[in-house]
Design a protein around this motif. Structure first.
Motif, mmCIF file in Angstrom:
data_model
loop_
_atom_site.group_PDB
_atom_site.id
_atom_site.type_symbol
_atom_site.label_atom_id
_atom_site.label_comp_id
_atom_site.label_asym_id
_atom_site.label_seq_id
_atom_site.Cartn_x
_atom_site.Cartn_y
_atom_site.Cartn_z
ATOM 1 N N PRO A 1 -29.052 -109.656 -15.609
ATOM 2 C CA PRO A 1 -28.039 -110.567 -15.047
ATOM 3 C C PRO A 1 -27.648 -111.600 -16.083
ATOM 4 O O PRO A 1 -28.408 -111.886 -17.023
ATOM 5 N N PRO A 2 -26.450 -112.174 -15.968
ATOM 6 C CA PRO A 2 -26.048 -113.220 -16.917
ATOM 7 C C PRO A 2 -27.091 -114.340 -16.970
ATOM 8 O O PRO A 2 -27.590 -114.797 -15.943
ATOM 9 N N ASP A 3 -27.423 -114.730 -18.177
ATOM 10 C CA ASP A 3 -28.430 -115.767 -18.376
ATOM 11 C C ASP A 3 -27.832 -117.141 -18.098
ATOM 12 O O ASP A 3 -26.676 -117.405 -18.418
ATOM 13 N N LYS A 4 -28.625 -118.004 -17.502
ATOM 14 C CA LYS A 4 -28.270 -119.413 -17.371
ATOM 15 C C LYS A 4 -29.325 -120.207 -18.140
ATOM 16 O O LYS A 4 -30.350 -120.604 -17.591
ATOM 17 N N PRO A 5 -29.088 -120.389 -19.406
ATOM 18 C CA PRO A 5 -30.125 -120.980 -20.255
ATOM 19 C C PRO A 5 -30.396 -122.435 -19.896
ATOM 20 O O PRO A 5 -29.539 -123.120 -19.326
ATOM 21 N N ARG B 1 -35.926 -119.574 -28.207
ATOM 22 C CA ARG B 1 -35.384 -118.757 -27.123
ATOM 23 C C ARG B 1 -34.047 -118.190 -27.604
ATOM 24 O O ARG B 1 -33.192 -118.933 -28.085
ATOM 25 N N VAL B 2 -33.858 -116.871 -27.479
ATOM 26 C CA VAL B 2 -32.675 -116.205 -28.011
ATOM 27 C C VAL B 2 -32.054 -115.335 -26.921
ATOM 28 O O VAL B 2 -32.736 -114.518 -26.310
ATOM 29 N N THR B 3 -30.750 -115.522 -26.679
ATOM 30 C CA THR B 3 -30.024 -114.735 -25.686
ATOM 31 C C THR B 3 -28.879 -114.016 -26.370
ATOM 32 O O THR B 3 -28.108 -114.629 -27.125
ATOM 33 N N LEU B 4 -28.740 -112.720 -26.073
ATOM 34 C CA LEU B 4 -27.569 -111.999 -26.562
ATOM 35 C C LEU B 4 -26.418 -112.213 -25.591
ATOM 36 O O LEU B 4 -26.514 -111.897 -24.404
ATOM 37 N N PRO C 1 -19.313 -107.829 -19.405
ATOM 38 C CA PRO C 1 -19.005 -109.257 -19.514
ATOM 39 C C PRO C 1 -20.002 -109.974 -20.409
ATOM 40 O O PRO C 1 -21.111 -109.468 -20.666
ATOM 41 N N PRO C 2 -19.660 -111.154 -20.898
ATOM 42 C CA PRO C 2 -20.603 -111.911 -21.724
ATOM 43 C C PRO C 2 -21.917 -112.169 -20.986
ATOM 44 O O PRO C 2 -21.945 -112.400 -19.774
ATOM 45 N N GLY C 3 -22.998 -112.125 -21.746
ATOM 46 C CA GLY C 3 -24.328 -112.319 -21.165
ATOM 47 C C GLY C 3 -24.626 -113.748 -20.768
ATOM 48 O O GLY C 3 -25.625 -114.016 -20.088
ATOM 49 N N ILE C 4 -23.791 -114.689 -21.185
ATOM 50 C CA ILE C 4 -23.798 -116.068 -20.687
ATOM 51 C C ILE C 4 -22.348 -116.424 -20.402
ATOM 52 O O ILE C 4 -21.507 -116.335 -21.301
ATOM 53 N N ALA C 5 -22.043 -116.788 -19.184
ATOM 54 C CA ALA C 5 -20.681 -117.235 -18.882
ATOM 55 C C ALA C 5 -20.382 -118.496 -19.693
ATOM 56 O O ALA C 5 -21.271 -119.326 -19.925
ATOM 57 N N PHE C 6 -19.141 -118.644 -20.107
ATOM 58 C CA PHE C 6 -18.781 -119.808 -20.919
ATOM 59 C C PHE C 6 -19.146 -121.099 -20.194
ATOM 60 O O PHE C 6 -19.675 -122.042 -20.801
ATOM 61 N N ALA C 7 -18.904 -121.135 -18.891
ATOM 62 C CA ALA C 7 -19.192 -122.354 -18.120
ATOM 63 C C ALA C 7 -20.688 -122.640 -18.027
ATOM 64 O O ALA C 7 -21.078 -123.773 -17.719
ATOM 65 N N ASP C 8 -21.528 -121.620 -18.275
ATOM 66 C CA ASP C 8 -22.975 -121.793 -18.186
ATOM 67 C C ASP C 8 -23.624 -122.100 -19.525
ATOM 68 O O ASP C 8 -24.858 -122.222 -19.606
ATOM 69 N N GLN D 1 -29.810 -110.418 -22.019
ATOM 70 C CA GLN D 1 -31.244 -110.263 -22.294
ATOM 71 C C GLN D 1 -31.743 -111.434 -23.105
ATOM 72 O O GLN D 1 -31.084 -111.911 -24.023
ATOM 73 N N VAL D 2 -32.930 -111.912 -22.764
ATOM 74 C CA VAL D 2 -33.513 -113.090 -23.404
ATOM 75 C C VAL D 2 -34.788 -112.693 -24.142
ATOM 76 O O VAL D 2 -35.632 -111.973 -23.599
#
Length: 352
Positions: free
Chosen positions: A82-86, A94-97, A135-142, A348-349
């Motif tokens: 699921p999209p990451d919310k860092p 911590r690294v998110t693609l 879609p991006p793995g982190i939404a721009f707003a997140d 993925q994180v």
């Protein structure tokens, strides 16, 4: 200020694989992005990599396109993550693609984006070119507060001008890029402050973290007449979390760039390496590693762990969408699993 496309008719796939040989600019003897002294990798007009082979010509591109028998991609290839919310900040590494070659590195309390691409197409055109299949793995707003944006080179799947301009407007990050890319970035927002550096130079990112620009076996182009007129690079991050090696795009070459990075900075805690966009090999070998090359690079670097990117989001070349991950597993097994190596998916994180 938005930038108009430099071209109106050439396909984005052509732009990112051939780019144009730069005849018009060569006749004028003028580089539109950078004017500086000659060096061992700049001849006064164009940059070049160590032992760089001759540029591909139009005939090479036509040969590829006319004989092309690539494996079709699905219209959608959703990530299992699921999209990451860092978190807003992370003391631990911590690294998110985000997708393709876009990462969020959370390092020593700093939030660093590398080659952020949120566009639907990796293309100078809105209506043509490689289209995102997830879609991006982190939404721009997140996104958390962004402190730094690092750009490796100016190809459209790595330098998304509107996205960097939006990040500048909303976060005011430190923007770092290789020589000449400041002109391109500022054309999307002329208020943007961009720090440009040459290979073997560095930028203090705060929090004890330093970004070092190192060589890569690649090239650059935004249009048909500007091939290799802006520099490209890999990055080494040094700081409290150890050494991190990140390559945007590179061919393996003779492996010297990886041996040299290890000699200069020590074995990295983590290496993030491209594993896709490598077929046909005769056309791509000098500019893109395949998974076996990436494993060899991780071994030469002495990396404790490695993450693979540049696959599964934008179709640029002929291999099937899942082939890089499959080939990576085979190559890692054949080399005895010396370096744990994960083919990352959007969202993925990886945690230290």
């Amino acid at each position: 200020m938005k930038r108009r496309s430099l071209i109106a008719t050439m396909s984005a796939a052509t732009m990112m694989t051939l780019g144009g040989v730069g005849y018009a600019a060569h006749r004028r003897g003028r580089n539109p992005y950078y004017r500086g002294p000659q060096s061992d990798h700049f001849d006064g007009l164009r940059f070049h990599s160590p032992q760089q082979p001759a540029d591909k010509e139009l005939g090479d591109l036509l040969r590829w396109q006319l004989s092309r028998a690539g494996e079709a991609w699905p219209r959608q290839f959703p990530s299992p993550y699921p999209p990451d919310k860092p978190p807003e900040r992370s003391k631990a590494l911590r690294v998110t693609l985000i997708g393709h070659a876009s990462y969020l590195f959370q390092v020593a309390g700093r939030n660093i984006l590398v080659d952020p691409v949120y566009a639907k197409r990796a293309s100078p055109l809105r209506y043509a070119g490689p289209k995102r299949v997830n879609p991006p793995g982190i939404a721009f707003a997140d996104l958390p507060p962004i402190d730094v944006v690092l750009i490796t080179h100016n190809h459209y799947d790595h330098l998304d001008g509107p996205t960097v301009a939006r990040l500048w407007q909303e976060h005011q990050p430190v923007v770092v890029a290789p020589l000449g890319n400041d002109v391109i970035l500022k054309s999307y927002d002329d208020t943007m402050a961009v720090i440009v550096r040459d290979w073997h130079e560095a930028v203090d990112l705060g929090g004890g973290v330093t970004a070092h620009l190192t060589p890569a076996n690649h090239w650059s182009a935004r249009g048909v007449n500007d091939r290799r007129m802006a520099l490209w690079c890999s990055y080494v991050l040094t700081g409290p979390d150890g050494v991190i090696y990140h390559s945007g795009d590179t061919g393996f070459g003779d492996g010297a760039i990886f041996r040299d990075a290890r000699a200069r900075f020590g074995a990295p805690r983590l290496a993030t390496l491209p594993i896709g966009a490598y077929e046909p090999r005769w056309f791509m070998e000098s500019q893109h590693m395949n998974p076996a090359d990436a494993v060899d690079a991780a071994v030469l670097l002495g990396a404790q762990e490695a993450l693979g990117h540049h696959w599964g989001t934008f179709r640029l070349t002929d291999e099937g969408i899942e082939r890089p991950a499959e080939a990576l597993a085979v190559a890692s097994s054949e080399r005895g699993g010396t370096v744990p190596f994960v083919a990352m998916r959007p969202g993925q994180v990886w945690r230290a």
